[in-house]
Design an enzyme around this catalytic site. Sequence first.
Site, PDB file in Angstrom:
ATOM      1  N   GLU A  70      -4.478  -6.589   8.339  1.00 15.25           N
ATOM      2  CA  GLU A  70      -4.022  -5.624   9.353  1.00 15.25           C
ATOM      3  C   GLU A  70      -4.451  -6.067  10.762  1.00 15.25           C
ATOM      4  OE1 GLU A  70      -3.569  -1.179   8.422  1.00 15.25           O
ATOM      5  OE2 GLU A  70      -5.444  -1.274   9.540  1.00 15.25           O
TER       6      GLU A  70
ATOM      7  N   ALA B 190       0.208  -4.736  -7.050  1.00 16.23           N
ATOM      8  CA  ALA B 190      -0.486  -3.809  -7.944  1.00 16.23           C
ATOM      9  C   ALA B 190      -1.443  -4.651  -8.780  1.00 16.23           C
ATOM     10  CB  ALA B 190       0.510  -3.069  -8.820  1.00 16.23           C
TER      11      ALA B 190
ATOM     12  N   HIS C 107      -0.015   3.477  12.967  1.00 15.13           N
ATOM     13  CA  HIS C 107      -1.038   3.986  12.052  1.00 15.13           C
ATOM     14  C   HIS C 107      -1.324   5.441  12.395  1.00 15.13           C
ATOM     15  CE1 HIS C 107      -4.719   4.468   9.850  1.00 15.13           C
ATOM     16  NE2 HIS C 107      -4.662   3.222   9.386  1.00 15.13           N
TER      17      HIS C 107
HETATM   18  C1  UD2 Z   1      -5.772   0.029   4.494  1.00 16.99           C
HETATM   19  C2  UD2 Z   1      -4.332  -0.215   4.808  1.00 16.99           C
HETATM   20  C3  UD2 Z   1      -3.841  -1.409   3.989  1.00 16.99           C
HETATM   21  C4  UD2 Z   1      -4.689  -2.646   4.255  1.00 16.99           C
HETATM   22  C5  UD2 Z   1      -6.155  -2.336   4.044  1.00 16.99           C
HETATM   23  C6  UD2 Z   1      -6.995  -3.475   4.581  1.00 16.99           C
HETATM   24  C7  UD2 Z   1      -3.390   1.949   5.378  1.00 16.99           C
HETATM   25  C8  UD2 Z   1      -2.748   3.178   4.862  1.00 16.99           C
HETATM   26  N1  UD2 Z   1      -3.583   0.976   4.480  1.00 16.99           N
HETATM   27  O1  UD2 Z   1      -5.650   0.540   3.168  1.00 16.99           O
HETATM   28  O2  UD2 Z   1      -2.490  -1.713   4.282  1.00 16.99           O
HETATM   29  O3  UD2 Z   1      -4.477  -3.072   5.581  1.00 16.99           O
HETATM   30  O4  UD2 Z   1      -6.560  -1.128   4.711  1.00 16.99           O
HETATM   31  O5  UD2 Z   1      -8.319  -3.156   4.647  1.00 16.99           O
HETATM   32  O6  UD2 Z   1      -3.661   1.823   6.536  1.00 16.99           O
HETATM   33  N2  UD2 Z   1      -4.381  -3.641  -3.707  1.00 16.99           N
HETATM   34  C9  UD2 Z   1      -4.332  -3.901  -5.078  1.00 16.99           C
HETATM   35  N3  UD2 Z   1      -5.510  -4.044  -5.777  1.00 16.99           N
HETATM   36  C10 UD2 Z   1      -6.712  -3.932  -5.174  1.00 16.99           C
HETATM   37  C11 UD2 Z   1      -6.779  -3.652  -3.802  1.00 16.99           C
HETATM   38  C12 UD2 Z   1      -5.600  -3.513  -3.096  1.00 16.99           C
HETATM   39  O7  UD2 Z   1      -3.264  -4.015  -5.656  1.00 16.99           O
HETATM   40  O8  UD2 Z   1      -7.741  -4.058  -5.881  1.00 16.99           O
HETATM   41  C13 UD2 Z   1      -3.126  -3.557  -2.954  1.00 16.99           C
HETATM   42  C14 UD2 Z   1      -2.361  -2.264  -3.209  1.00 16.99           C
HETATM   43  O9  UD2 Z   1      -0.980  -2.498  -3.059  1.00 16.99           O
HETATM   44  C15 UD2 Z   1      -2.882  -1.365  -2.114  1.00 16.99           C
HETATM   45  C16 UD2 Z   1      -2.985  -2.343  -0.958  1.00 16.99           C
HETATM   46  O10 UD2 Z   1      -3.403  -3.580  -1.550  1.00 16.99           O
HETATM   47  O11 UD2 Z   1      -1.975  -0.306  -1.868  1.00 16.99           O
HETATM   48  C17 UD2 Z   1      -3.979  -1.939   0.149  1.00 16.99           C
HETATM   49  O12 UD2 Z   1      -5.289  -1.754  -0.402  1.00 16.99           O
HETATM   50  P1  UD2 Z   1      -6.042  -0.361  -0.322  1.00 16.99           P
HETATM   51  O13 UD2 Z   1      -5.055   0.717  -0.575  1.00 16.99           O
HETATM   52  O14 UD2 Z   1      -7.233  -0.418  -1.155  1.00 16.99           O
HETATM   53  O15 UD2 Z   1      -6.490  -0.357   1.175  1.00 16.99           O
HETATM   54  P2  UD2 Z   1      -6.726   0.901   2.154  1.00 16.99           P
HETATM   55  O16 UD2 Z   1      -6.412   2.174   1.480  1.00 16.99           O
HETATM   56  O17 UD2 Z   1      -8.054   0.795   2.806  1.00 16.99           O
END
Ligand code: UD2
Length: 375
Positions: A322, A141, A252
């Site tokens: 990923e 987080a 996924h």
């Molecule tokens: C996708 C993937 C994620 C990761 C990412 C890479 C899904 C549902 N999720 O999510 O696992 O592979 O793509 O591109 O497939 N986080 C922080 N601060 C930040 C940014 C990220 O704490 O500023 C953490 C947080 O726990 C978050 C996780 O990293 O839940 C993944 O980041 P995201 O949710 O922004 O990435 P997302 O939604 O594109």
Amino acid sequence: MIKGVIMLRSNSRIHIFIFLAFLLVLFGGIYIYSGYDSSTLSLCQPCNKNSKPDVKSIMAKVMEDIVGPTKCQEKGSWKIEDLTMNYGVKYAQPSTQQGRTDVNSVTNWNTPLVWEGTFDPVVIDAIYKKMDPRIAVVVFAVGKYTRFLEAFLQTGEKYFMVGFRVTYYIFTDHKEEVPNINLGEGRKISLLDIPSATRWQDVVLGRMKWATIAIDKQIRNKADYLFMMDVDSVFHNRFGAESLSQLTGVLHRGYYKTDRDHFPYERRNLSRAYIPAGEGDYYYTAAVWGGYLEDMYKMVKYCYMQSEEDAKNNIEAVWQEESHLNKYFLYNKPTKVLSPEYLWSDYDQVPADIKVVRISQLVKNYAEVRPNGGQ
Ligand code: UD2
């Protein structure tokens, strides 16, 4: 004179022998008196460090002082692959004819592909609660993502591994924003400081580095299983011991019906995450995955090292960690694959084959919540 010395030696040998026999009878007496079945005699203790020392553990300590330490992992009171259960558990008879027919529930390397209706929670819990494993959840987080912690933890307490020992390892740059949550018995939170980031890509990739370091320094010997999870998600239904295995991947939701040549694998061969066309089983999410602690350690370290190699070559894999995770799973098959029930998304309608949504990723304003915006 010489005869005298020989007699003296054999006398002291007899004394030592009598003394050892006395010790053996004494300890044997204590052991039987304490009511233990001799078949349970083991030099090793249960891996539950909270249990009070008893006669058996004191004896084991004495033996350890005499013969040296034994390896708990190998001779513990349980092994994580044991599938034993207690007598008298009541549950529905499993059928050889009835079951899910609308989806495939086995991979082509013959491991389970888990959907609602492919397991009985009563049986699964009876097996795994007997082992009482310690489960670590690693969650990040960073920056504005602390806002997701409250719902993640609160719903996790309601649905994630209920009745098991769980430690949430929360990596954050804003400890003061971590909410105070009432946790169930045997469950705790451990906070770990990490630096803030200017790019979200560094956070998601950095998870592999920080998890590698934390397992080395803090988590090893404190957990049997480890899960890595995204924080921007909410539990809606049971996420239980049916998910435990040596290495567990989650399909996924966006690609579980997709032709493999359309998976968003890394296709540039300059990257260590490269997977050529014509290869691939599934596309796995990096938002939820888990396994035995040491297997997870190997895997997070692999992803970390591969991304370091990419950085040296001025390339970043298309979907960061990923992409590396998908490459690893292609050549090191998971021992359990979970259906997208284990990570759905509020962005998408729930189709008929998803009978239960266990976790759902929240809709978020990417541009607002990420340090450098962007989808
Ligand atoms: C996708 C993937 C994620 C990761 C990412 C890479 C899904 C549902 N999720 O999510 O696992 O592979 O793509 O591109 O497939 N986080 C922080 N601060 C930040 C940014 C990220 O704490 O500023 C953490 C947080 O726990 C978050 C996780 O990293 O839940 C993944 O980041 P995201 O949710 O922004 O990435 P997302 O939604 O594109």
